[in-house]
Design an enzyme around this catalytic site. Structure first.
Site, PDB file in Angstrom:
ATOM      1  N   GLY A  48       0.853  -1.195   0.000  1.00 26.30           N
ATOM      2  CA  GLY A  48       0.000   0.000   0.000  1.00 26.30           C
ATOM      3  C   GLY A  48       0.881   1.234   0.000  1.00 26.30           C
ATOM      4  NE  ARG A  49      -2.295   5.257   2.537  1.00 23.11           N
ATOM      5  CZ  ARG A  49      -3.608   5.064   2.607  1.00 23.11           C
ATOM      6  NH1 ARG A  49      -4.414   5.675   1.762  1.00 23.11           N
ATOM      7  NH2 ARG A  49      -4.129   4.286   3.525  1.00 23.11           N
ATOM      8  CB  ILE A  50       3.466   2.431   4.745  1.00 21.05           C
ATOM      9  CG1 ILE A  50       2.612   3.579   5.325  1.00 21.05           C
ATOM     10  CG2 ILE A  50       4.768   2.293   5.535  1.00 21.05           C
ATOM     11  CD1 ILE A  50       2.043   3.316   6.711  1.00 21.05           C
TER      12      ILE A  50
ATOM     13  CD  GLU B 182       1.646  -1.910  20.080  1.00 19.03           C
ATOM     14  OE1 GLU B 182       1.136  -0.802  20.310  1.00 19.03           O
ATOM     15  OE2 GLU B 182       2.113  -2.230  18.988  1.00 19.03           O
TER      16      GLU B 182
ATOM     17  CG  HIS C 109       2.897   1.647  17.862  1.00 22.07           C
ATOM     18  ND1 HIS C 109       1.766   0.869  17.970  1.00 22.07           N
ATOM     19  CD2 HIS C 109       2.772   2.302  16.676  1.00 22.07           C
ATOM     20  CE1 HIS C 109       0.992   1.052  16.908  1.00 22.07           C
ATOM     21  NE2 HIS C 109       1.576   1.925  16.107  1.00 22.07           N
TER      22      HIS C 109
ATOM     23  NE  ARG D 174      -2.556  -0.622  14.209  1.00 27.63           N
ATOM     24  CZ  ARG D 174      -1.961   0.538  13.900  1.00 27.63           C
ATOM     25  NH1 ARG D 174      -0.663   0.614  13.724  1.00 27.63           N
ATOM     26  NH2 ARG D 174      -2.684   1.642  13.778  1.00 27.63           N
TER      27      ARG D 174
HETATM   28  C1  GLV Z   1       0.100   4.193  13.787  1.00 23.46           C
HETATM   29  O1  GLV Z   1       0.368   3.065  14.147  1.00 23.46           O
HETATM   30  C2  GLV Z   1      -0.911   4.489  12.829  1.00 23.46           C
HETATM   31  O2  GLV Z   1      -1.662   3.600  12.401  1.00 23.46           O
HETATM   32  O3  GLV Z   1      -1.016   5.665  12.478  1.00 23.46           O
HETATM   33  C1  GLV Z   2      -1.187   2.944   4.911  1.00 23.71           C
HETATM   34  O1  GLV Z   2      -1.038   4.152   4.889  1.00 23.71           O
HETATM   35  C2  GLV Z   2      -0.786   2.082   3.832  1.00 23.71           C
HETATM   36  O2  GLV Z   2      -1.512   2.063   2.834  1.00 23.71           O
HETATM   37  O3  GLV Z   2       0.284   1.466   3.914  1.00 23.71           O
END
Ligand code: GLV
Ligand code: GLV
Length: 322
Positions: A155-157, A266, A284, A237
């Site tokens: 995805g984005r990250i 957590e 985190h 997560r």
């Molecule tokens: C952090 O863990 C987020 O989801 O922004």
């Molecule tokens: C979240 O921002 C993702 O798409 O990885």
């Protein structure tokens, strides 16, 4: 009369200031998560809530605030929120995408470097005063340039993490339900099955949201499919990984090491994990840069302000409610 909003814990002031322009704002005065009882009590009579990933937002919460205009989560992940139930009740929910993408991907790289080059272990060694001086076999780590990076969840990250690999001329594999043309065109990345990614990657970086399908995506079986020289990085997560199995895999050296920012329960760690030498563990904090956290606060505030005016929140995750 100004709408009343509740903020479940102090976030960067810029977000609070935005809310104060239009609302009566109450903020949890303590720098700790609210207890369940406090959460249920403090949000009563409010029109909107800015909540955190440490707040469980579910039917019991919605029952407490039947007139609520929405919840703005200060996070991109929203597995802490029962969105299905919110949608059934017509309650909008928003998150904070984009503004933390680079910060989170950078932290994934920080963990990758730190664990593979044994930065934290070496730092402790230096501080202990026990360093005998340079040695040819001291603290040998994993190689990086030209190696294979496996992105689980592009995805984005995950995409940002992969794109930042270009300086290291890495081969990039990814596993996702959808193809990622950007990764394929800019890095020649290949979409593969998870088993192929695990078998071929020298670094496996996890970026999936937590969903029923991704809970315990990584178990002992998964780690056994990885190279014994490979490293696992998780900034997504905790429950995506069965942590007790990861502990076993690290202890038995089925894999070389792990860089972790998130945990299954957590703030608890699987007992014994804190003693492992082949991990780097952070609390985190992947999105914890001044810029990202400030932008998350203003983004969450803007979403909440839109909800209060019954306008579509820009980052609504359940737009069916409109
Ligand atoms: C952090 O863990 C987020 O989801 O922004
Ligand atoms: C979240 O921002 C993702 O798409 O990885």
């Amino acid at each position: 009369m100004k709408p009343k909003v509740y903020v479940t814990r102090m976030v960067p002031q810029a977000g609070i200031d935005l809310l104060k322009e239009e609302c009566e704002v109450e903020v949890n005065p303590e720098d700790r998560p609210l207890t369940r009882e406090e959460l249920l009590h403090n949000i009563k009579g409010k029109d909107g809530v800015l909540c955190l990933l440490t707040d469980r937002i579910d039917a019991e919460v919605y029952d407490t605030v039947p007139e609520i205009k929405g919840f703005a989560n200060y996070a991109v992940g929203y597995d802490n929120i029962d969105v299905e139930e919110a949608t059934r009740r017509g309650i909008p929910i928003s998150n904070t995408p984009d503004v933390l993408t680079d910060a989170t991907a950078e932290m994934a790289w920080a963990l990758l470097f730190a664990v593979s080059r044994r930065v934290v272990e070496s730092d402790s060694h230096m501080r202990s005063g026990q360093w005998p001086g340079w040695g040819p076999l001291q603290f040998l780590g994993g190689d990086l340039s030209g190696k294979t990076l496996g992105i689980v969840g592009a995805g984005r990250i995950g995409t940002a993490m992969a794109l930042k690999s270009s300086g290291f001329k890495m081969e990039v594999l990814y596993y996702d339900t959808q193809s990622n043309p950007k990764l394929e065109s800019s890095l020649n990345a290949r979409k593969v099955e998870l088993s192929e990614l695990l078998a071929k990657s020298d670094f496996v970086s996890v970026h999936t949201p937590l969903l029923e399908e991704t809970r315990h995506l990584f178990t002992l079986d998964t780690f056994k499919k990885m190279k014994p020289t490979a490293y696992l990085i998780n900034t997504s997560r905790g429950p995506v990984i069965k942590e007790a199995d990861l502990y076993t895999a690290l202890q038995e050296e089925y894999i070389a090491g792990a860089g972790l920012d998130v945990y299954e329960n957590e703030p608890e760690l699987t007992p014994g994990m804190e003693k492992l030498k082949n991990i780097v563990i952070t609390p985190h904090t992947a999105s914890a840069t001044v810029g990202a956290r400030t932008a998350m606060a203003t983004k969450a505030a803007r979403n909440l302000l839109a909800m209060l005016k019954s306008q579509k929140a820009p980052d609504c995750v359940n737009p069916e409610v409109y």
